[in-house]
Structures are given as C-alpha cells and as structure tokens.
Design an enzyme around this catalytic site. Structure first.
Site, PDB file in Angstrom:
ATOM      1  N   ASP A  31       0.833  -1.204   0.000  1.00  0.00           N
ATOM      2  CA  ASP A  31       0.000   0.000   0.000  1.00  0.00           C
ATOM      3  C   ASP A  31       0.867   1.254   0.000  1.00  0.00           C
ATOM      4  OD1 ASP A  31      -2.428   1.299  -0.081  1.00  0.00           O
ATOM      5  OD2 ASP A  31      -2.710   1.287   2.093  1.00  0.00           O
ATOM      6  N   THR A  77     -10.712  -6.987  -4.844  1.00  0.00           N
ATOM      7  CA  THR A  77     -12.049  -6.962  -5.446  1.00  0.00           C
ATOM      8  C   THR A  77     -12.714  -5.595  -5.214  1.00  0.00           C
ATOM      9  OG1 THR A  77     -12.801  -8.083  -3.426  1.00  0.00           O
ATOM     10  CG2 THR A  77     -12.568  -9.442  -5.385  1.00  0.00           C
ATOM     11  N   GLU A  78     -12.230  -4.858  -4.225  1.00  0.00           N
ATOM     12  CA  GLU A  78     -12.793  -3.526  -3.951  1.00  0.00           C
ATOM     13  C   GLU A  78     -12.117  -2.435  -4.795  1.00  0.00           C
ATOM     14  OE1 GLU A  78     -11.940  -5.748  -1.369  1.00  0.00           O
ATOM     15  OE2 GLU A  78     -14.062  -6.297  -1.372  1.00  0.00           O
ATOM     16  N   ASN A  79     -10.948  -2.748  -5.356  1.00  0.00           N
ATOM     17  CA  ASN A  79     -10.241  -1.726  -6.134  1.00  0.00           C
ATOM     18  C   ASN A  79     -10.947  -1.378  -7.449  1.00  0.00           C
ATOM     19  OD1 ASN A  79      -6.956  -2.857  -5.000  1.00  0.00           O
ATOM     20  ND2 ASN A  79      -8.146  -1.097  -4.299  1.00  0.00           N
ATOM     21  N   TRP A  80     -11.954  -2.183  -7.840  1.00  0.00           N
ATOM     22  CA  TRP A  80     -12.759  -1.817  -9.025  1.00  0.00           C
ATOM     23  C   TRP A  80     -13.496  -0.511  -8.798  1.00  0.00           C
ATOM     24  CZ3 TRP A  80     -11.881  -4.421 -13.341  1.00  0.00           C
ATOM     25  CH2 TRP A  80     -11.445  -5.753 -13.283  1.00  0.00           C
ATOM     26  N   ARG A 201      -4.983  -2.288   8.806  1.00  0.00           N
ATOM     27  CA  ARG A 201      -6.139  -3.123   8.475  1.00  0.00           C
ATOM     28  C   ARG A 201      -5.751  -4.130   7.404  1.00  0.00           C
ATOM     29  NH1 ARG A 201      -8.119   2.171   6.894  1.00  0.00           N
ATOM     30  NH2 ARG A 201      -7.577   2.582   4.722  1.00  0.00           N
ATOM     31  N   SER A 203      -7.895  -5.058   4.872  1.00  0.00           N
ATOM     32  CA  SER A 203      -8.529  -4.743   3.583  1.00  0.00           C
ATOM     33  C   SER A 203      -8.852  -6.011   2.784  1.00  0.00           C
ATOM     34  CB  SER A 203      -7.648  -3.786   2.763  1.00  0.00           C
ATOM     35  OG  SER A 203      -7.411  -2.596   3.467  1.00  0.00           O
TER      36      SER A 203
HETATM   37  C1  IPE Z   1      -5.297  -2.773  -0.251  1.00  0.00           C
HETATM   38  O1  IPE Z   1      -5.018  -1.441  -0.405  1.00  0.00           O
HETATM   39  C2  IPE Z   1      -5.292  -3.437  -1.586  1.00  0.00           C
HETATM   40  C3  IPE Z   1      -3.991  -3.592  -2.217  1.00  0.00           C
HETATM   41  C4  IPE Z   1      -2.850  -3.232  -1.720  1.00  0.00           C
HETATM   42  C5  IPE Z   1      -4.015  -4.194  -3.520  1.00  0.00           C
HETATM   43  P1  IPE Z   1      -6.177  -0.353  -0.523  1.00  0.00           P
HETATM   44  O2  IPE Z   1      -5.501   0.955  -0.624  1.00  0.00           O
HETATM   45  O3  IPE Z   1      -7.091  -0.696  -1.632  1.00  0.00           O
HETATM   46  O4  IPE Z   1      -6.955  -0.528   0.839  1.00  0.00           O
HETATM   47  P2  IPE Z   1      -7.904   0.476   1.605  1.00  0.00           P
HETATM   48  O5  IPE Z   1      -8.918   0.979   0.627  1.00  0.00           O
HETATM   49  O6  IPE Z   1      -7.051   1.601   2.113  1.00  0.00           O
HETATM   50  O7  IPE Z   1      -8.467  -0.331   2.723  1.00  0.00           O
HETATM   51  C1  IPE Z   2      -1.677   0.199  -3.286  1.00  0.00           C
HETATM   52  O1  IPE Z   2      -1.426   1.547  -3.376  1.00  0.00           O
HETATM   53  C2  IPE Z   2      -1.784  -0.440  -4.641  1.00  0.00           C
HETATM   54  C3  IPE Z   2      -3.141  -0.806  -5.025  1.00  0.00           C
HETATM   55  C4  IPE Z   2      -4.188  -0.768  -4.270  1.00  0.00           C
HETATM   56  C5  IPE Z   2      -3.324  -1.243  -6.393  1.00  0.00           C
HETATM   57  P1  IPE Z   2      -2.609   2.592  -3.331  1.00  0.00           P
HETATM   58  O2  IPE Z   2      -2.996   2.938  -4.731  1.00  0.00           O
HETATM   59  O3  IPE Z   2      -3.712   2.125  -2.481  1.00  0.00           O
HETATM   60  O4  IPE Z   2      -1.885   3.820  -2.678  1.00  0.00           O
HETATM   61  P2  IPE Z   2      -2.524   4.835  -1.638  1.00  0.00           P
HETATM   62  O5  IPE Z   2      -2.999   4.040  -0.463  1.00  0.00           O
HETATM   63  O6  IPE Z   2      -3.638   5.542  -2.336  1.00  0.00           O
HETATM   64  O7  IPE Z   2      -1.387   5.739  -1.300  1.00  0.00           O
HETATM   65 MG    MG Z   3      -4.138   2.340  -0.517  1.00  0.00          MG
END
Ligand code: IPE
Ligand code: IPE
Ligand code: MG
Length: 250
Positions: A31, A77-80, A201, A203
């Site tokens: 992250d 699955t939530e990154n969509w 967390r 996630s």
């Molecule tokens: C978790 O990171 C998912 C990945 C690293 C691929 P997110 O940035 O998506 O998580 P949240 O939204 O802060 O919980």
């Molecule tokens: C994690 O980095 C990578 C993915 C979730 C694909 P983020 O894109 O969540 O980076 P932040 O948390 O916004 O800095």
């Molecule tokens: Mg993130």
C-alpha cells in the site's frame, strides 16, 4: 493449512544475527503507491509503476533470506471502485509486467501463482496470466503468489460454492477441507503479513489464512520499502512468540 506452520529456521550463513526466525510464507499488502506519487507531484499511476519495480528487489531479498512463498496483494475486489483510468492502468500494468519480466522471473526459478477471480479480468490478460503460471510451474526457488482481483470474502464464498457443488456433506467438512478449497489450497498459511503505507487493516487480504499470522505495519510507502525495511520486519518477527492458543512454558 490451518495448523501452525513451522518457521524455516535460519540456515543461511549470511543471515544477520538479529534474524533468528525466517517466515516460510510472507504476505505483503503493498500500500501507499498513490501517496508516494502524489508526494512527488506525479500521477498515481507513476506510483503503481514504481510499486511494480519494487517487487523484484523484495522478491530477490526474500530468496536471499530463505523465504519460500511471497504473496503480494496487487489488486483487490474492492479496487474496481477506483476511477476507471486507474483501474485500466493497473490492468495494463500487470499485462506489461508479465510481458517484460516473465522470462527473467522464469530464469531465476520463480514459480508464479495467481490468487483471485478470473471473471472480470479481460480475456487477453487472463491468457497472459495463465501463460505465466504454465511457463513457471516447475520452478521451486520461490513462489510468487499474485493476489489480483482478490478478495478474502470472495475466496471463502467461492470455496463454499465449490464445496456444495462437489456434494461434500456438512458433517464431513473440516477446517482442512475448507482450506484446501481456497484459490491455492496447497499453500501453507502466511506466517507474517506486512502492510506498508501506514494503515492498520487487512482490507480483505487472506482473511481465512491469516488467522494466526503475525502482523507488521510500517508507514513507509511501498515503492520505498527496501531490503533494510524487510530485514526490520524479519527482526521484529524473530521476537514474536507464536503461541497458537497454547501456554508455552506452563
Ligand atoms: C489494499 O489497499 C489493496 C492492495 C494493496 C491491492 P487499498 O488501498 O485498496 O486498501 P484500503 O482501501 O485503504 O483499505
Ligand atoms: C496500493 O497503493 C496499490 C493498489 C491498491 C493497487 P494505493 O494505490 O492504495 O496507494 P494509496 O494508499 O492511495 O497511497
Ligand atoms: Mg491504498
């Protein structure tokens, strides 16, 4: 596996003295790519590119330290829910990375696995993923398990669906059986989960498998998480007393 996983005890001669226990399986929530880029006035996707570049150095360092399985959380699955440009950029990045790095990963004895749903990923990228799994299937230096379009709840749900389809009666269902129905059923549970980027967390990462994992978080953004940072996590892990519910010195 839901049972405890024995550490691969430090065998490597060049292991720093402070690392006395090496996890067999590490999971990393990579992250902080977006914030890393924003702090530099760059677009978020530049952060994701820097994040991809960092995987190699951490993978190599895992090999050096004797880690056998590295699971990386690359797309949930939530990154969509992210803006369409970012989602398509992340998809493109996985395809390009396979294209550019597969040969080298293969030469280096890396076995690639994928944890996650194939549905939702475009057909061409699906083929690239399948190809990467096929090409590297006999490698055994280290397993790189890429959690892509992965969600822990989706994984449990998919497992339960398959169990029902297979007609397994309720009384025959055990924790071991459920474990074996996870995306990569034969992988031992993670011993250590690292999260970069400062959040505390999961996630939705490995929620079934991480029941007894040790946790480590650092504010360092993923692109800056280097060999020394991984060693810090391994030193911290070496100090943890894993009890699995027992009393160690009764
Ligand atoms: C978790 O990171 C998912 C990945 C690293 C691929 P997110 O940035 O998506 O998580 P949240 O939204 O802060 O919980
Ligand atoms: C994690 O980095 C990578 C993915 C979730 C694909 P983020 O894109 O969540 O980076 P932040 O948390 O916004 O800095
Ligand atoms: Mg993130």
């Amino acid at each position: 596996m839901t049972t405890q996983q024995a550490d691969s005890t430090a065998q490597s001669a060049d292991l720093p003295a402070a690392i006395t226990a090496v996890p067999y399986h590490i999971g990393i929530i990579m992250d902080g790519n977006g914030r890393w880029a924003q702090a530099r006035g760059m677009p978020r996707l530049a952060g994701h590119q820097a994040g991809v570049d960092n995987i190699r150095r951490i993978l190599e360092h895992c090999v050096r330290r004797g880690v056998k399985v590295l699971t990386i959380y690359a797309f949930s699955t939530e990154n969509w829910r992210r803006p369409p440009d970012e989602v398509s950029g992340l998809m493109r990045l996985l395809g390009l990375t396979i294209q550019r790095q597969l040969n080298e990963l293969n030469r280096n004895g890396v076995r690639i696995l994928h944890s996650g749903r194939m549905e939702g990923i475009n057909k061409h990228l699906q083929k690239q993923i399948m190809h990467a799994l096929e090409v590297t299937k006999n490698n055994d230096r280290i397993i790189l398990n890429v959690a892509f379009n992965y969600g822990g709840r989706a994984e449990i749900l998919d497992a339960v669906r398959h169990i029902i389809q297979d007609g397994i009666p309720p009384e025959a269902l055990t924790e071991e059986t459920l474990s074996s129905y996870m995306y990569i059923g034969e992988l031992p549970d993670p011993d250590l989960i690292i999260r970069t980027g400062g959040e505390w967390r999961l996630s939705n990462f490995l929620i079934w498998q991480a029941a007894y994992a040790e946790y480590y978080t650092t504010p360092t953004f993923w692109p800056d998480f280097d060999e020394a940072e991984l060693d810090k996590a391994l030193i911290e892990y070496s100090h943890r007393e894993r009890r699995f519910g027992r009393v160690l010195n009764p």
